[in-house]
Design an enzyme around this catalytic site. Sequence first.
Site, PDB file in Angstrom:
ATOM      1  N   HIS A 152      -3.460  45.116 -43.162  1.00 20.37           N
ATOM      2  CA  HIS A 152      -2.868  45.124 -44.427  1.00 20.37           C
ATOM      3  C   HIS A 152      -3.952  45.691 -45.376  1.00 20.37           C
ATOM      4  CE1 HIS A 152      -0.157  44.013 -47.998  1.00 20.37           C
ATOM      5  NE2 HIS A 152      -1.396  43.552 -48.533  1.00 20.37           N
ATOM      6  N   CYS A 153      -3.735  46.721 -46.056  1.00 18.71           N
ATOM      7  CA  CYS A 153      -4.583  47.529 -46.791  1.00 18.71           C
ATOM      8  C   CYS A 153      -4.256  47.073 -48.395  1.00 18.71           C
ATOM      9  CB  CYS A 153      -4.820  48.895 -46.628  1.00 18.71           C
ATOM     10  SG  CYS A 153      -5.790  49.574 -47.630  1.00 18.71           S
TER      11      CYS A 153
END
Length: 330
Positions: A152-153
């Site tokens: 997850h960025c």
Amino acid sequence: SSARRSGSDRSNKRPHIFGRSPACPKSGRRQRAMLRTRPFNRQRIYGMGFIVIVALLILGIHLSYCLLIWGAHIGSLAYVLLFVYHLLFINLCVAFYQCIMTDPGLVPPNWGFYMGDETKRRRYCKMCNVWKPDRTHHCSICNRCILNMDHHCPWINNCVGFYNRKFFIQLLLYVFACLWVIVLSGVVPLIFRFIKIAKSEKDLVSIWGFATIFIAITWCMSVLLICTLFNFIWFHLKLVMQNYTTIENLEREEGAKSKFDIGCRRNWEQVFGATPWLWWCPWHTQGSRPSGDGVRWRVHYTRVIDEDEELPADEDGAAQKWLPQGSNRR
């Protein structure tokens, strides 16, 4: 007539296997999955702060390069540099938008309820109440399962998964290329500005002087970002070529190869598509979409070891039972 009607009723009530509908071709389903965008919920709205920071940083460097460095220069060299730079910058913006808005991949509805001839153990997500295909993980921030989840960025406020991993890699590469153009083509005008200041031809406490300071800050920031991004980009490119995700890389043993590694070229095509001249393209087309569907994965000939069973050892003391996984279980 009643017999024909009952037969037609049975044909219309065929069970959906792996989320497949008789009226929905496989290619059409994949096309809709590629074009699906993330809905705006509360989590997505709260996470837009990081995107605003990234957008302001990109915009500041862009305006500094276009207006302050080359805006006052009229000539063929300036036109060529700005043309090349804007080709890269437009692709950067498109890739950034695609990273944010593209759905990384949902588990198909009803997938996994039909086992068929497969006897392997399935994983179940108690949060989403779905069976999880291989390489699928639950994201606690997005609160859903992601196909081929990499990580997850927060900078794109989205997960990097099967359908937007290509855009994430492209974003890194286009940012890296734009920064190199800025650093290489901006160093000479910056030196000339400092020479004029040293000769006292220009006053530092003026609009021209403040512009010079801003250009110097932008140039130094670009150099810093290049140094920061180099190892990060190389890390992700190596993962793509070895067919690993960031999550799988954290869990693997040292020196171990992925069972999904089917060769560097085919690993690359699973992310960027099978058409080389479309690998630069920051949107999905029939020729540039990722190979596969994110649910079923080709595997290499891998050693099959059951956790509850010990394989007999040969004279060297090593188990030598090798089976082609996935080749006869499709």
